[in-house]
Design a protein around this motif. Sequence first.
Motif, PDB file in Angstrom:
ATOM      1  N   MET A  96       0.821  -1.210   0.000  1.00 24.11           N
ATOM      2  CA  MET A  96       0.000   0.000   0.000  1.00 24.11           C
ATOM      3  C   MET A  96       0.862   1.270   0.000  1.00 24.11           C
ATOM      4  N   PHE A  97       2.121   1.139   0.358  1.00 20.73           N
ATOM      5  CA  PHE A  97       3.025   2.283   0.459  1.00 20.73           C
ATOM      6  C   PHE A  97       3.746   2.616  -0.851  1.00 20.73           C
ATOM      7  N   VAL A  98       3.645   1.732  -1.842  1.00 13.83           N
ATOM      8  CA  VAL A  98       4.344   1.957  -3.102  1.00 13.83           C
ATOM      9  C   VAL A  98       3.868   3.272  -3.715  1.00 13.83           C
ATOM     10  N   GLY A  99       4.822   4.130  -4.034  1.00 13.66           N
ATOM     11  CA  GLY A  99       4.535   5.438  -4.599  1.00 13.66           C
ATOM     12  C   GLY A  99       4.322   6.523  -3.549  1.00 13.66           C
ATOM     13  N   ASN A 104      13.395   3.566  -2.816  1.00 16.62           N
ATOM     14  CA  ASN A 104      14.395   2.685  -2.198  1.00 16.62           C
ATOM     15  C   ASN A 104      13.867   2.011  -0.935  1.00 16.62           C
ATOM     16  N   LEU A 105      12.814   2.532  -0.325  1.00 19.38           N
ATOM     17  CA  LEU A 105      12.224   1.881   0.848  1.00 19.38           C
ATOM     18  C   LEU A 105      11.280   0.751   0.455  1.00 19.38           C
ATOM     19  N   THR A 106      10.692   0.851  -0.718  1.00 17.58           N
ATOM     20  CA  THR A 106       9.746  -0.173  -1.144  1.00 17.58           C
ATOM     21  C   THR A 106      10.332  -1.100  -2.209  1.00 17.58           C
ATOM     22  N   ASN A 107      11.654  -1.118  -2.309  1.00 21.89           N
ATOM     23  CA  ASN A 107      12.281  -1.975  -3.310  1.00 21.89           C
ATOM     24  C   ASN A 107      12.169  -3.440  -2.883  1.00 21.89           C
ATOM     25  N   LYS A 108      12.805  -4.331  -3.608  1.00 18.89           N
ATOM     26  CA  LYS A 108      12.653  -5.758  -3.375  1.00 18.89           C
ATOM     27  C   LYS A 108      13.053  -6.197  -1.962  1.00 18.89           C
ATOM     28  N   PHE A 109      13.879  -5.427  -1.278  1.00 21.31           N
ATOM     29  CA  PHE A 109      14.287  -5.824   0.051  1.00 21.31           C
ATOM     30  C   PHE A 109      13.215  -5.493   1.094  1.00 21.31           C
TER      31      PHE A 109
END
Length: 114
Positions: A96-99, A104-109
């Motif tokens: 829900m936080f994407v965008g 860099n916080l919502t990347n694959k990690f």
Amino acid sequence: MSWIAKNLVGRVGSLLQGLSGPSKKASVTTLHEIRMEMLAALGDVAEKRFPLVQLRVTYASDIDDLWYLRGDVMAAIASLSGEAVAKEKLHQISTMFVGLVPHNLTNKFSVRHS
């Protein structure tokens, strides 16, 4: 102005920005939706077992505050329902936080499903 004074003013300003209301990146509706999803994931038991986490989620002032509360939410869910359930619920919340928070916080990690 000395480096220490500039640094202190910058940090105080950053702290106060969180008190000014919702982030410009996320609407009030989006904040409410994420907040409700986090509280639903905690469940009714959280009110008695994790009142501080519930209060912090309820009164988080912006999207960044909610983002950084995910760890507390996960720990509470894991304590109640196990780590596998907590990871699944946190993954749903994190998407829900994407965008809304830096990429860099919502990347694959951060948002990957393990």
